[in-house]
Design a protein around this motif. Structure first.
Motif, PDB file in Angstrom:
ATOM      1  N   ALA A  37       0.875  -1.075   0.083  1.00 40.33           N
ATOM      2  CA  ALA A  37       0.050   0.081  -0.074  1.00 40.33           C
ATOM      3  C   ALA A  37       0.951   1.440   0.149  1.00 40.33           C
ATOM      4  O   ALA A  37       2.109   1.100   0.300  1.00 40.33           O
ATOM      5  CB  ALA A  37      -1.018   0.022   1.170  1.00 40.33           C
ATOM      6  N   THR A  38       0.387   2.306  -0.533  1.00 35.00           N
ATOM      7  CA  THR A  38       1.235   3.458  -0.566  1.00 35.00           C
ATOM      8  C   THR A  38       0.490   4.705   0.423  1.00 35.00           C
ATOM      9  O   THR A  38      -0.586   4.831   0.210  1.00 35.00           O
ATOM     10  CB  THR A  38       1.279   3.844  -2.072  1.00 35.00           C
ATOM     11  OG1 THR A  38       1.621   2.878  -2.888  1.00 35.00           O
ATOM     12  CG2 THR A  38       2.070   5.211  -2.209  1.00 35.00           C
ATOM     13  N   VAL A  39       1.562   5.306   0.920  1.00 31.49           N
ATOM     14  CA  VAL A  39       1.199   6.625   1.751  1.00 31.49           C
ATOM     15  C   VAL A  39       1.779   7.594   0.793  1.00 31.49           C
ATOM     16  O   VAL A  39       3.027   7.824   0.579  1.00 31.49           O
ATOM     17  CB  VAL A  39       1.847   6.736   3.223  1.00 31.49           C
ATOM     18  CG1 VAL A  39       3.152   6.429   3.416  1.00 31.49           C
ATOM     19  CG2 VAL A  39       0.965   7.824   4.098  1.00 31.49           C
ATOM     20  N   VAL A  40       0.938   8.781   0.765  1.00 30.77           N
ATOM     21  CA  VAL A  40       1.592  10.092   0.107  1.00 30.77           C
ATOM     22  C   VAL A  40       1.630  11.105   0.936  1.00 30.77           C
ATOM     23  O   VAL A  40       0.769  11.617   1.462  1.00 30.77           O
ATOM     24  CB  VAL A  40       0.494  10.410  -1.331  1.00 30.77           C
ATOM     25  CG1 VAL A  40       1.152  11.445  -2.009  1.00 30.77           C
ATOM     26  CG2 VAL A  40       0.284   9.321  -1.953  1.00 30.77           C
ATOM     27  N   THR A  41       2.953  11.521   1.245  1.00 26.82           N
ATOM     28  CA  THR A  41       3.059  12.256   2.403  1.00 26.82           C
ATOM     29  C   THR A  41       3.534  13.715   1.563  1.00 26.82           C
ATOM     30  O   THR A  41       3.709  14.812   2.521  1.00 26.82           O
ATOM     31  CB  THR A  41       4.308  11.915   3.041  1.00 26.82           C
ATOM     32  OG1 THR A  41       5.547  11.819   1.965  1.00 26.82           O
ATOM     33  CG2 THR A  41       4.088  10.753   3.576  1.00 26.82           C
ATOM     34  N   ASN A  42       3.934  14.082   0.470  1.00 26.27           N
ATOM     35  CA  ASN A  42       4.349  15.337   0.034  1.00 26.27           C
ATOM     36  C   ASN A  42       4.020  15.759  -1.379  1.00 26.27           C
ATOM     37  O   ASN A  42       4.665  15.191  -2.334  1.00 26.27           O
ATOM     38  CB  ASN A  42       5.650  15.444   0.198  1.00 26.27           C
ATOM     39  CG  ASN A  42       6.322  16.813  -0.179  1.00 26.27           C
ATOM     40  OD1 ASN A  42       5.691  17.882   0.013  1.00 26.27           O
ATOM     41  ND2 ASN A  42       7.325  17.189  -0.344  1.00 26.27           N
ATOM     42  N   ILE A  43       2.739  16.070  -1.576  1.00 22.39           N
ATOM     43  CA  ILE A  43       2.340  16.399  -3.253  1.00 22.39           C
ATOM     44  C   ILE A  43       2.922  17.966  -3.155  1.00 22.39           C
ATOM     45  O   ILE A  43       2.312  18.742  -2.328  1.00 22.39           O
ATOM     46  CB  ILE A  43       0.999  16.438  -3.421  1.00 22.39           C
ATOM     47  CG1 ILE A  43       0.570  14.965  -3.173  1.00 22.39           C
ATOM     48  CG2 ILE A  43       0.516  16.980  -4.772  1.00 22.39           C
ATOM     49  CD1 ILE A  43      -1.008  14.538  -3.439  1.00 22.39           C
ATOM     50  N   ASN A  44       3.868  18.198  -4.192  1.00 21.73           N
ATOM     51  CA  ASN A  44       4.230  19.656  -4.134  1.00 21.73           C
ATOM     52  C   ASN A  44       3.932  20.180  -5.482  1.00 21.73           C
ATOM     53  O   ASN A  44       4.403  20.143  -6.693  1.00 21.73           O
ATOM     54  CB  ASN A  44       5.686  19.510  -3.890  1.00 21.73           C
ATOM     55  CG  ASN A  44       6.371  21.031  -3.789  1.00 21.73           C
ATOM     56  OD1 ASN A  44       5.774  21.939  -3.921  1.00 21.73           O
ATOM     57  ND2 ASN A  44       7.630  21.039  -3.404  1.00 21.73           N
ATOM     58  N   VAL A  45       2.952  21.079  -5.512  1.00 19.43           N
ATOM     59  CA  VAL A  45       2.631  21.635  -6.996  1.00 19.43           C
ATOM     60  C   VAL A  45       2.482  23.246  -6.816  1.00 19.43           C
ATOM     61  O   VAL A  45       2.617  23.514  -5.602  1.00 19.43           O
ATOM     62  CB  VAL A  45       1.427  21.063  -7.330  1.00 19.43           C
ATOM     63  CG1 VAL A  45       1.255  19.640  -7.673  1.00 19.43           C
ATOM     64  CG2 VAL A  45       0.066  21.627  -6.471  1.00 19.43           C
ATOM     65  N   ALA A  46       2.474  24.084  -7.864  1.00 16.38           N
ATOM     66  CA  ALA A  46       2.452  25.179  -7.864  1.00 16.38           C
ATOM     67  C   ALA A  46       1.461  25.640  -8.914  1.00 16.38           C
ATOM     68  O   ALA A  46       1.220  25.288  -9.949  1.00 16.38           O
ATOM     69  CB  ALA A  46       3.718  25.977  -8.077  1.00 16.38           C
TER      70      ALA A  46
END
Length: 266
Positions: free
Chosen positions: A56-65
């Motif tokens: 399973a995957t945990v997404v800890t840092n989506i970084n968009v502008a």
């Protein structure tokens, strides 16, 4: 010509992707779950048994502008709006970004180490009734009925620039990898959340994001009145931007961003 007033704002988001059954973890587990009962096997000497390990995957840092502000221009006579250009990377023959205008136009920038998906788009009206987002402009180009403060109507779409890698002109856009290139209609979105599923590729490097250019375009009705302070000076061939602080408030585009699955990102 300069058609956009923008400031790029970084957005850090967290989300969780999970798979499997909702069975409690053993008390000693810090992460992960042990699913199902222990299985007792009766085997011969040197036979094998197996544990099927899943991820399973945990997404800890989506970084968009995204640009915090853009300005579109409505002609008082009623016609196609003037709008910022769609985002694009400008590179030299070696693939390096040009120093003066490396990335231009209206766009989403992905600084994450994985592709992202635009999972939802909503629009909220912040014009205090002065502008209205409609499905279409009347054939005669006039505004719909409104109160004394009504300025006009806007019939607009938001479309992602297709993914391109032009080695002749050295223009690059890591745009809508889903292949749909589907437009979103910007009307009645106070109660309607649209789910375009656009994909933006993973970042190129720590300093260079992947981008998806966005094109906002459409028509406005003939205007009932204008705010003198917001009037674009000059003409269409040589415009001079109005003070963006004095330009009329119109609407806000709200993006819901998440990590793209492996299937989406490929």
């Amino acid at each position: 010509m300069k058609k956009t007033s923008k400031v790029l704002g970084a957005i850090a988001l967290s989300a969780t992707l999970a798979a499997g059954c909702a069975i409690p973890a053993f008390a000693a587990d810090e992460y992960g779950t042990a699913v199902g009962d222990q299985q007792e096997y009766v085997k011969k000497h040197n036979d094998t048994v197996a544990t099927d390990v899943k991820i399973a995957t945990v997404v800890t840092n989506i970084n968009v502008a995204v640009p915090l502000n853009i300005t579109i221009v409505a002609d008082a006579a009623g016609t196609d709006i003037m709008h910022p250009s769609a985002g694009m990377k400008h590179q030299d023959a070696s693939g390096a970004l040009l120093a003066t205008n490396g990335i231009t136009g209206y766009r989403i920038e992905n600084y994450s180490t994985y592709p992202i998906a635009i999972k939802g788009i909503e629009v909220t009206d912040n014009s205090n009734g002065q502008w209205e987002l409609v499905d279409a402009i009347a054939a005669d180009g006039t505004a719909t009925t409104g109160g004394p403060n009504k300025v006009g109507d806007l019939a607009l779409t938001l479309t992602p620039a297709a993914a391109v890698n032009n080695t002749t002109q050295y223009l690059v856009n890591e745009g809508d990898k889903s292949g749909g290139n589907n437009a979103v209609r910007l009307f009645d979105a106070v109660t309607t959340k649209q789910e375009p599923g656009w994909i933006v590729d993973r970042k190129v490097s720590d300093d260079i994001p992947a981008i998806m250019g966005l094109l906002i375009e459409g028509k406005n009705s003939a205007l009932k009145n204008v705010n003198d302070d917001s009037v674009l000076l000059g003409d269409k061939d040589n415009p001079q931007d109005p003070d963006p602080v004095k330009a009329d408030e119109a609407f806000k585009i709200i993006y819901t961003v998440g990590a793209a699955s492996t299937a989406q990102g490929n």
